[in-house]
Scaffold this motif. Structure first.
Motif, mmCIF file in Angstrom:
data_model
loop_
_atom_site.group_PDB
_atom_site.id
_atom_site.type_symbol
_atom_site.label_atom_id
_atom_site.label_comp_id
_atom_site.label_asym_id
_atom_site.label_seq_id
_atom_site.Cartn_x
_atom_site.Cartn_y
_atom_site.Cartn_z
ATOM 1 N N ALA B 2 0.833 -1.195 0.000
ATOM 2 C CA ALA B 2 0.000 0.000 0.000
ATOM 3 C C ALA B 2 0.864 1.239 0.000
ATOM 4 O O ALA B 2 1.920 1.282 0.614
ATOM 5 N N ASP B 3 0.403 2.262 -0.703
ATOM 6 C CA ASP B 3 1.123 3.530 -0.785
ATOM 7 C C ASP B 3 0.392 4.572 0.030
ATOM 8 O O ASP B 3 -0.144 5.529 -0.511
ATOM 9 N N ILE B 4 0.387 4.379 1.317
ATOM 10 C CA ILE B 4 -0.222 5.338 2.220
ATOM 11 C C ILE B 4 0.729 5.533 3.389
ATOM 12 O O ILE B 4 1.220 4.560 3.964
ATOM 13 N N LEU B 21 -1.159 15.572 12.540
ATOM 14 C CA LEU B 21 -0.722 14.251 12.088
ATOM 15 C C LEU B 21 -0.957 14.189 10.578
ATOM 16 O O LEU B 21 -2.060 14.455 10.104
ATOM 17 N N GLU B 22 0.098 13.801 9.865
ATOM 18 C CA GLU B 22 0.024 13.819 8.405
ATOM 19 C C GLU B 22 -0.345 12.450 7.859
ATOM 20 O O GLU B 22 0.062 11.416 8.388
ATOM 21 N N CYS B 23 -1.125 12.439 6.776
ATOM 22 C CA CYS B 23 -1.474 11.210 6.073
ATOM 23 C C CYS B 23 -1.536 11.517 4.590
ATOM 24 O O CYS B 23 -2.252 12.442 4.174
ATOM 25 N N SER B 24 -0.795 10.753 3.809
ATOM 26 C CA SER B 24 -0.787 10.937 2.356
ATOM 27 C C SER B 24 -0.875 9.588 1.670
ATOM 28 O O SER B 24 -0.284 8.611 2.135
ATOM 29 N N GLN B 25 -1.590 9.564 0.547
ATOM 30 C CA GLN B 25 -1.662 8.337 -0.247
ATOM 31 C C GLN B 25 -1.474 8.682 -1.721
ATOM 32 O O GLN B 25 -1.876 9.752 -2.177
ATOM 33 N N THR B 26 -0.867 7.746 -2.426
ATOM 34 C CA THR B 26 -0.538 7.990 -3.835
ATOM 35 C C THR B 26 -1.353 7.092 -4.758
ATOM 36 O O THR B 26 -0.979 6.864 -5.914
ATOM 37 N N MET B 27 -2.455 6.557 -4.252
ATOM 38 C CA MET B 27 -3.264 5.615 -5.024
ATOM 39 C C MET B 27 -4.451 6.302 -5.702
ATOM 40 O O MET B 27 -5.241 5.626 -6.367
ATOM 41 N N GLY B 28 -4.599 7.598 -5.475
ATOM 42 C CA GLY B 28 -5.719 8.308 -6.092
ATOM 43 C C GLY B 28 -7.063 7.976 -5.479
ATOM 44 O O GLY B 28 -8.109 8.218 -6.094
ATOM 45 N N HIS B 29 -7.054 7.454 -4.266
ATOM 46 C CA HIS B 29 -8.312 7.078 -3.616
ATOM 47 C C HIS B 29 -9.104 8.309 -3.198
ATOM 48 O O HIS B 29 -8.552 9.256 -2.632
ATOM 49 N N THR B 65 -9.710 17.938 14.311
ATOM 50 C CA THR B 65 -10.326 18.382 13.063
ATOM 51 C C THR B 65 -9.505 17.863 11.898
ATOM 52 O O THR B 65 -8.330 17.519 12.057
ATOM 53 N N VAL B 66 -10.128 17.787 10.727
ATOM 54 C CA VAL B 66 -9.440 17.319 9.530
ATOM 55 C C VAL B 66 -9.723 18.275 8.382
ATOM 56 O O VAL B 66 -10.644 19.092 8.441
ATOM 57 N N SER B 67 -8.925 18.148 7.351
ATOM 58 C CA SER B 67 -9.144 18.903 6.125
ATOM 59 C C SER B 67 -8.812 18.019 4.932
ATOM 60 O O SER B 67 -8.044 17.060 5.053
ATOM 61 N N ARG B 68 -9.401 18.333 3.791
ATOM 62 C CA ARG B 68 -9.124 17.555 2.568
ATOM 63 C C ARG B 68 -9.098 18.550 1.395
ATOM 64 O O ARG B 68 -10.058 18.726 0.664
ATOM 65 N N ILE B 69 -7.953 19.186 1.248
ATOM 66 C CA ILE B 69 -7.772 20.176 0.196
ATOM 67 C C ILE B 69 -7.267 19.520 -1.076
ATOM 68 O O ILE B 69 -7.542 19.988 -2.190
ATOM 69 N N ARG B 70 -6.540 18.424 -0.902
ATOM 70 C CA ARG B 70 -6.030 17.670 -2.059
ATOM 71 C C ARG B 70 -6.447 16.210 -1.889
ATOM 72 O O ARG B 70 -6.536 15.712 -0.764
ATOM 73 N N THR B 71 -6.639 15.539 -2.971
ATOM 74 C CA THR B 71 -7.060 14.132 -2.923
ATOM 75 C C THR B 71 -6.112 13.278 -2.105
ATOM 76 O O THR B 71 -6.539 12.423 -1.334
ATOM 77 N N LEU B 90 -4.710 5.837 13.213
ATOM 78 C CA LEU B 90 -4.499 5.118 11.956
ATOM 79 C C LEU B 90 -5.254 5.808 10.830
ATOM 80 O O LEU B 90 -6.449 6.098 10.954
ATOM 81 N N CYS B 91 -4.573 6.046 9.756
ATOM 82 C CA CYS B 91 -5.173 6.629 8.557
ATOM 83 C C CYS B 91 -5.384 5.518 7.531
ATOM 84 O O CYS B 91 -4.550 4.593 7.423
ATOM 85 N N ALA B 92 -6.466 5.583 6.781
ATOM 86 C CA ALA B 92 -6.755 4.568 5.772
ATOM 87 C C ALA B 92 -7.366 5.225 4.546
ATOM 88 O O ALA B 92 -7.921 6.324 4.620
ATOM 89 N N SER B 93 -7.266 4.533 3.424
ATOM 90 C CA SER B 93 -7.917 5.012 2.202
ATOM 91 C C SER B 93 -8.426 3.813 1.426
ATOM 92 O O SER B 93 -7.956 2.680 1.606
ATOM 93 N N ARG B 94 -9.406 4.055 0.574
ATOM 94 C CA ARG B 94 -9.866 3.000 -0.317
ATOM 95 C C ARG B 94 -10.412 3.620 -1.587
ATOM 96 O O ARG B 94 -10.809 4.789 -1.615
ATOM 97 N N GLY B 95 -10.461 2.796 -2.599
ATOM 98 C CA GLY B 95 -10.992 3.244 -3.875
ATOM 99 C C GLY B 95 -12.506 3.220 -3.872
ATOM 100 O O GLY B 95 -13.141 2.701 -2.952
#
Lengths: 115, 114
Positions: B2-4, B21-29, B65-71, B90-95
């Motif tokens: 996984a690329d997260i 706390l930073e969380c980034s993913q490169t899967m385009g989810h 609080t959270v923000s989502r300025i970029r995918t 724990l941060c997670a992402s899915r398609g």
């Protein structure tokens, strides 16, 4: 609403034997997916196996299989030929495929494999 | 694999400090999640996002609080840390899609507030 129940806080199994980890669920979604994850002591969550509610056959992935009984709303994980590296927390999770689209987790079962 | 990615992996911070706390993913989810987990306990969903500029609170009340300025980016912020915030995050992402779209998890951030 969704609810996942794992009634076994801890389980022990002898190396090379099989073990079943229980999971029951409740949901109002007509279609849903069931997931099992493994969390070793290092903390990462590792996806193991998936079962769709409309799948006709029980899912299998290597030594992992899912005993899915839809009428009983249970999705038990079976690990065959246990290995020492299987010692970890195991979480059952589900996600509605239409509503309740987010993944919710059970409380987990800590599995210890004895040599 | 996984690329997260989550940073930092471990953080010890004093009461009253602001942290992100930073969380980034490169899967385009599109879908991303934050879970809070005490050691050996269940995961509680605290925030989720279905896409850019979309954020919602989860089941567990959280002062974060959270923000989502970029995918690809879904940071979590605590304005004033307290000892009760000590936990693993724990941060997670899915398609998008039905069926087997499992969530991929980052390695977690273990936060200790002293």
């Amino acid at each position: 609403a969704q609810k996942i129940t794992q009634t076994q806080p801890g389980m022990f199994v002898q190396e090379k034997e099989a073990v079943t980890l229980d999971c029951t669920y409740d949901t109002s979604d007509p279609s849903y997916g069931l997931f099992w994850y493994k969390q070793p002591s290092s903390g990462e969550m590792i996806f193991l196996i998936y079962q769709g509610s409309y799948d006709q056959q029980n899912a299998t992935e290597g030594r992992y299989s899912l005993n899915f009984q839809k009428a009983r709303k249970s999705a038990n994980l079976v690990i065959s030929a246990s290995q020492l590296g299987d010692s970890a927390m195991y979480f059952c999770a589900m996600r509605g495929l239409y509503n309740n689209n987010d993944m919710r987790f059970g409380a987990g079962t800590r599995l210890t494999v004895k040599p | 694999e996984a690329d997260i990615y989550q940073t930092p992996r471990y953080l010890v911070i004093g009461t009253g400090k602001k942290i992100t706390l930073e969380c980034s993913q490169t899967m385009g989810h599109d879908k991303m999640y934050w879970y809070q987990q005490d050691p050996g306990m269940e995961l509680h969903l605290i925030h989720y996002s279905y896409g850019v500029n979309s954020t919602e609170k989860g089941d567990l009340s959280s002062e974060s609080t959270v923000s989502r300025i970029r995918t690809e980016h879904f940071p979590l912020t605590l304005e004033s840390a307290r000892p009760s915030h000590t936990s693993q995050y724990l941060c997670a992402s899915r398609g998008t899609g039905s069926g087997r779209t499992e969530a991929f998890f980052g390695q977690g951030t273990r936060l200790t507030v002293v």
